[in-house]
Scaffold this motif. Structure first.
Motif, short mmCIF file in Angstrom:
data_model
loop_
_atom_site.label_atom_id
_atom_site.label_comp_id
_atom_site.label_asym_id
_atom_site.label_seq_id
_atom_site.Cartn_x
_atom_site.Cartn_y
_atom_site.Cartn_z
N PRO A 185 0.81 -1.23 0.00
CA PRO A 185 0.00 0.00 0.00
C PRO A 185 0.84 1.28 0.00
CG PRO A 185 -0.48 -1.36 1.95
CD PRO A 185 0.54 -2.07 1.15
N ILE A 186 2.01 1.23 0.63
CA ILE A 186 2.88 2.41 0.65
C ILE A 186 3.41 2.68 -0.76
CG2 ILE A 186 5.06 3.34 1.51
CD1 ILE A 186 4.52 1.77 4.14
N ALA A 187 3.82 1.62 -1.46
CA ALA A 187 4.30 1.77 -2.85
C ALA A 187 3.19 2.35 -3.72
CB ALA A 187 4.78 0.43 -3.40
N ARG A 188 1.96 1.87 -3.55
CA ARG A 188 0.83 2.39 -4.34
C ARG A 188 0.59 3.86 -4.03
NH1 ARG A 188 -2.33 -1.92 -2.50
NH2 ARG A 188 -1.70 -3.75 -3.64
N ALA A 189 0.62 4.21 -2.75
CA ALA A 189 0.36 5.60 -2.35
C ALA A 189 1.41 6.55 -2.92
CB ALA A 189 0.33 5.70 -0.83
N HIS A 190 2.67 6.11 -2.95
CA HIS A 190 3.75 6.96 -3.48
C HIS A 190 3.90 6.82 -4.99
CE1 HIS A 190 5.02 8.33 0.37
NE2 HIS A 190 5.58 7.20 0.77
N GLN A 191 3.18 5.86 -5.59
CA GLN A 191 3.26 5.59 -7.03
C GLN A 191 4.69 5.28 -7.45
OE1 GLN A 191 1.33 8.96 -8.88
NE2 GLN A 191 -0.68 8.07 -8.55
#
Length: 195
Positions: A61-67
């Protein structure tokens, strides 16, 4: 401990500082990242300080949030050969050299238009274009304007305005072109001339 275990521990120890750096580069707060990921502020804080071991359930989810790709959170991205080696493409007598590798988004080309006296046929499409003349003379028809750019001159325009560009008929013209979807614009900053 084996060397593999040491390597894994070293990689995991670097994740926290990397998470903090990426979050700060994006101007995000722990509270904002918590809202975007559903992960508590305290868990995010412990991840960044190295007090909590990273897991896929937390990193995805962190990777998705930071794209960003997951591997950017886990390890430094590999440095690839920076040279762009696109093959030239000839369309309607014009030669285009791609100067960007990634499809979509902002695209850069070097363009060579041979000497010609073709009649302008303005067209429209979505996007925004920026051009910089390297050599020769580039005729640009844009709406009601019909101008000639010479080496060192640039133009930018919304491609929804009827436009055409090509040779003036005096010789070939070579220029750089940046094209992006609507809303993406090239921003050129120049220092003011000193008096």
């Amino acid at each position: 401990m084996t060397d593999d275990t040491d390597d894994t521990d070293d990689v995991l120890a670097e994740v926290g500082p990397r998470l903090r750096r990426i979050r700060k580069e994006r101007g995000a707060t722990l509270a904002g990242l918590s809202a975007a990921t559903g992960i508590s502020v305290s868990t995010l804080s412990r991840l960044e300080s190295g007090l909590r071991k990273p897991s896929l359930e937390l990193l995805l989810p962190i990777a998705r949030a930071h794209q960003v790709p997951l591997d950017e959170l886990v390890g430094e991205p590999r440095t690839e050969d920076p040279r762009v080696q696109g093959k030239p493409v000839v369309r309607h007598g014009r030669t285009f050299w791609p100067l960007t590798r990634q499809p979509g988004g902002l695209q850069a080309f070097k363009v060579l238009v041979p000497r010609s006296t073709e009649k302008p046929e303005p067209r429209t499409h979505e996007g925004y274009e920026w051009m910089y003349v390297l050599s020769g003379r580039l005729r640009v028809v844009l709406g009601e304007h019909d101008v000639v750019l010479t080496a060192g001159e640039a133009a930018e325009f919304d491609t929804r305005v009827p436009h055409w560009f090509g040779s003036t008929g005096e010789g070939p013209v070579e220029f750089l072109s940046l094209f992006g979807p609507q809303g993406e614009r090239m921003h050129v900053r120049a220092r003011p001339k000193r008096a």
